[in-house]
Design a protein around this motif. Structure first.
Motif, PDB file in Angstrom:
ATOM      1  N   LEU A  30       0.839  -1.205   0.000  1.00 25.49           N
ATOM      2  CA  LEU A  30       0.000   0.000   0.000  1.00 25.49           C
ATOM      3  C   LEU A  30       0.870   1.251   0.000  1.00 25.49           C
ATOM      4  O   LEU A  30       0.631   2.207  -0.747  1.00 25.49           O
ATOM      5  N   PHE A  53       2.336   1.831  -3.297  1.00 20.27           N
ATOM      6  CA  PHE A  53       1.344   2.357  -4.240  1.00 20.27           C
ATOM      7  C   PHE A  53       1.184   3.860  -4.083  1.00 20.27           C
ATOM      8  O   PHE A  53       1.221   4.612  -5.050  1.00 20.27           O
ATOM      9  N   LEU A  54       1.043   4.302  -2.820  1.00 21.36           N
ATOM     10  CA  LEU A  54       0.897   5.742  -2.574  1.00 21.36           C
ATOM     11  C   LEU A  54       2.129   6.493  -3.032  1.00 21.36           C
ATOM     12  O   LEU A  54       2.041   7.596  -3.582  1.00 21.36           O
ATOM     13  N   VAL A  95       1.869   6.915  -6.735  1.00 16.86           N
ATOM     14  CA  VAL A  95       0.863   7.928  -7.073  1.00 16.86           C
ATOM     15  C   VAL A  95       1.428   9.324  -6.834  1.00 16.86           C
ATOM     16  O   VAL A  95       1.371  10.211  -7.698  1.00 16.86           O
ATOM     17  N   ALA A  96       2.040   9.520  -5.638  1.00 17.66           N
ATOM     18  CA  ALA A  96       2.581  10.837  -5.307  1.00 17.66           C
ATOM     19  C   ALA A  96       3.729  11.195  -6.239  1.00 17.66           C
ATOM     20  O   ALA A  96       3.881  12.354  -6.653  1.00 17.66           O
ATOM     21  N   ALA A 130       2.332  12.303  -9.500  1.00 20.26           N
ATOM     22  CA  ALA A 130       1.748  13.635  -9.327  1.00 20.26           C
ATOM     23  C   ALA A 130       2.860  14.681  -9.318  1.00 20.26           C
ATOM     24  O   ALA A 130       2.762  15.724  -9.971  1.00 20.26           O
ATOM     25  N   ALA A 155       4.163  15.334 -12.820  1.00 24.01           N
ATOM     26  CA  ALA A 155       3.243  16.148 -13.625  1.00 24.01           C
ATOM     27  C   ALA A 155       3.334  17.610 -13.222  1.00 24.01           C
ATOM     28  O   ALA A 155       3.424  18.506 -14.078  1.00 24.01           O
ATOM     29  N   ILE A 156       3.345  17.861 -11.906  1.00 20.60           N
ATOM     30  CA  ILE A 156       3.397  19.250 -11.437  1.00 20.60           C
ATOM     31  C   ILE A 156       4.728  19.895 -11.841  1.00 20.60           C
ATOM     32  O   ILE A 156       4.767  21.032 -12.305  1.00 20.60           O
ATOM     33  N   ILE A 200      -6.749   2.337   0.689  1.00 15.75           N
ATOM     34  CA  ILE A 200      -6.105   3.650   0.629  1.00 15.75           C
ATOM     35  C   ILE A 200      -6.695   4.481  -0.511  1.00 15.75           C
ATOM     36  O   ILE A 200      -6.032   5.327  -1.104  1.00 15.75           O
ATOM     37  N   PRO A 239      -6.828   8.626   0.380  1.00 16.31           N
ATOM     38  CA  PRO A 239      -5.592   9.380   0.147  1.00 16.31           C
ATOM     39  C   PRO A 239      -5.215   9.441  -1.328  1.00 16.31           C
ATOM     40  O   PRO A 239      -4.724  10.476  -1.804  1.00 16.31           O
ATOM     41  N   SER A 240      -5.457   8.367  -2.072  1.00 19.09           N
ATOM     42  CA  SER A 240      -5.121   8.404  -3.494  1.00 19.09           C
ATOM     43  C   SER A 240      -5.966   9.449  -4.213  1.00 19.09           C
ATOM     44  O   SER A 240      -5.456  10.224  -5.031  1.00 19.09           O
ATOM     45  N   VAL A 296      -4.682  12.934  -3.436  1.00 19.76           N
ATOM     46  CA  VAL A 296      -3.452  13.281  -4.166  1.00 19.76           C
ATOM     47  C   VAL A 296      -3.787  13.633  -5.614  1.00 19.76           C
ATOM     48  O   VAL A 296      -3.299  14.631  -6.160  1.00 19.76           O
ATOM     49  N   THR A 326      -3.328  17.352  -7.203  1.00 18.14           N
ATOM     50  CA  THR A 326      -2.445  17.545  -8.353  1.00 18.14           C
ATOM     51  C   THR A 326      -3.142  18.379  -9.425  1.00 18.14           C
ATOM     52  O   THR A 326      -2.569  19.348  -9.940  1.00 18.14           O
ATOM     53  N   THR A 350      -3.436  22.025  -8.390  1.00 18.83           N
ATOM     54  CA  THR A 350      -2.165  22.744  -8.511  1.00 18.83           C
ATOM     55  C   THR A 350      -1.867  23.065  -9.969  1.00 18.83           C
ATOM     56  O   THR A 350      -1.425  24.177 -10.301  1.00 18.83           O
TER      57      THR A 350
END
Lengths: 191, 197
Positions: free
Chosen positions: A7, A10-11, A14-15, A18, A21-22, B66, B69-70, B73, B77, B80
């Motif tokens: 888990l 996975f987060l 994802v982060a 993100a 991309a930012i 989860i 939280p996903s 995020v 994103t 932003t």
């Protein structure tokens, strides 16, 4: 334990995506934003002090800690000689800082213009301090005399008519102008 | 349910603001003028559509435990990104909406749609849901802000309506005016729904 790791991983992914991309979009937009902020500054300088050939930030030389709400001193030049001074002041209004530009002309010793850059005052009341009709009330006032806020039609040359129902904001802007004025007299007027 | 229905439900029957009463805080804050209402609605719709698409596509990959939280995020994103793009390419709009844009992250409509719809439906219905909810939210913002701007500032989309001698009811563009407007609109919607039964 393996499940939690999965888990977490996975987060993390994802982060991470993100963030990528930012970062990518930031690379594209940040130069445009920086250019815009610079251009805005030049435009507002031209608005309060028209006709300058060059404006130099000389804050490091003129802004001292005891000056309080004076945050920036920009000097306007014409043909290589200083001809005007543009201040950024941050007096406190009704609900926050009222960032204001105040410009003086060295030849005439008068205020050439002021401009409220940003404020968080009440919409419809104090927020009107951004309007040009209020800024015009400061135009051509002499730099050598302290300004004063009044609620009725001004009789004296150094009186500023307050915005109706926004006396605190009017006083804040005037305090900013007065502080800049004092700083100007102390630093740019030969006694 | 058909795709058309997924689209139209957000406009009146499940209007996020008037019927689900979600996302009230940012809505009341920005609706002091029609221009702000429209801008906020457009930015909101773009984020909602993007998040609905992403979450519908990823719904089988995101582990259930989860998912929240996903979602956050993903939503943060997009917010932003929109903030940066708006700052660079629509600076005037950015100036008036500036501090409200980050509020879209915590706008519960978006998380609500992700949780209640996009994470359970495939791509096309989620797109329709996002478009409909976005349009419904924008319409609601425009209605509230038109009401407040006309009464509170005497203008519509910045155009003066009543001439210089008119003295608008300033309270309408102050925070209490937002609550008064919202109360009146909700009461009217309830009345019509009640009468229709």
């Amino acid at each position: 334990m393996r499940k939690e790791l999965k888990l977490g991983l996975f987060l993390l992914i994802v982060a991470g995506l993100a963030g990528l991309a930012i970062g990518y979009v930031n690379d594209i937009t940040s130069p445009i934003i920086a250019e815009q902020i610079k251009q805005n500054k030049i435009d507002s300088f031209a608005e309060v002090y028209p006709g300058a050939e060059e404006v130099k930030d000389e804050s490091s030389q003129y802004v001292k800690e005891e000056d309080g709400i004076v945050t920036e001193v920009n000097v306007a030049y014409k043909a290589g000689a200083p001809c005007g001074v543009i201040y950024t002041v941050e007096p406190s209004g009704y609900s926050g800082v009222v960032r204001t530009l105040v410009a003086f002309d060295i030849a005439t010793q008068k205020i050439t213009g002021i401009k409220v850059l940003n404020q968080t005052e009440t919409p419809g009341l104090g927020a009107n301090s951004e309007e040009s009709w209020f800024a015009d009330r400061f135009k051509d006032k002499t730099a050598t005399q302290p300004l004063e806020v009044v609620k009725q039609e001004p009789v004296g040359d150094n009186q500023i008519l307050a915005i109706t129902s926004a006396t605190i904001t009017s006083k804040a802007v005037t305090e900013g102008v007065n502080t800049a004025r004092q700083h100007y007299v102390d630093n740019f007027v030969q006694q | 349910m058909s795709l058309g229905k997924e689209f139209t439900k957000g406009i009146i029957r499940e209007n996020p603001l008037f019927r689900l009463t979600l996302g009230l805080c940012p809505s009341l804050a920005v609706t002091t003028s029609v221009e702000n209402g429209l801008g906020m609605g457009a930015a909101f719709s773009a984020v909602l559509l993007a998040s609905n698409i992403t979450i519908a596509l990823l719904r089988k990959i995101i582990p259930d435990s989860i998912r929240i939280p996903s979602f956050i995020v993903i939503i943060a994103t997009f917010v932003t990104l929109i903030e940066m793009i708006m700052h660079a390419f629509a600076p005037d709009l950015f100036k008036s909406l500036g501090i409200y844009i980050p509020l879209i992250v915590v706008n519960c409509v978006i998380l609500g749609r992700a949780e209640a719809f996009a994470s359970k439906n495939s791509l096309m219905p989620s797109i329709m849901d996002g478009l409909g909810m976005g349009l419904g939210f924008t319409l609601a913002l425009v209605i509230i802000s038109a009401f407040r701007e006309i009464l509170g500032a005497g203008t519509f989309y910045g155009i003066p309506l009543f001439g210089a001698s008119a003295n608008p009811a300033l309270i309408m563009i102050l925070p209490p005016g937002g609550f008064i407007t919202m109360g009146i609109i909700l009461a009217l919607m309830n009345k019509f729904q009640h009468d229709a039964k």
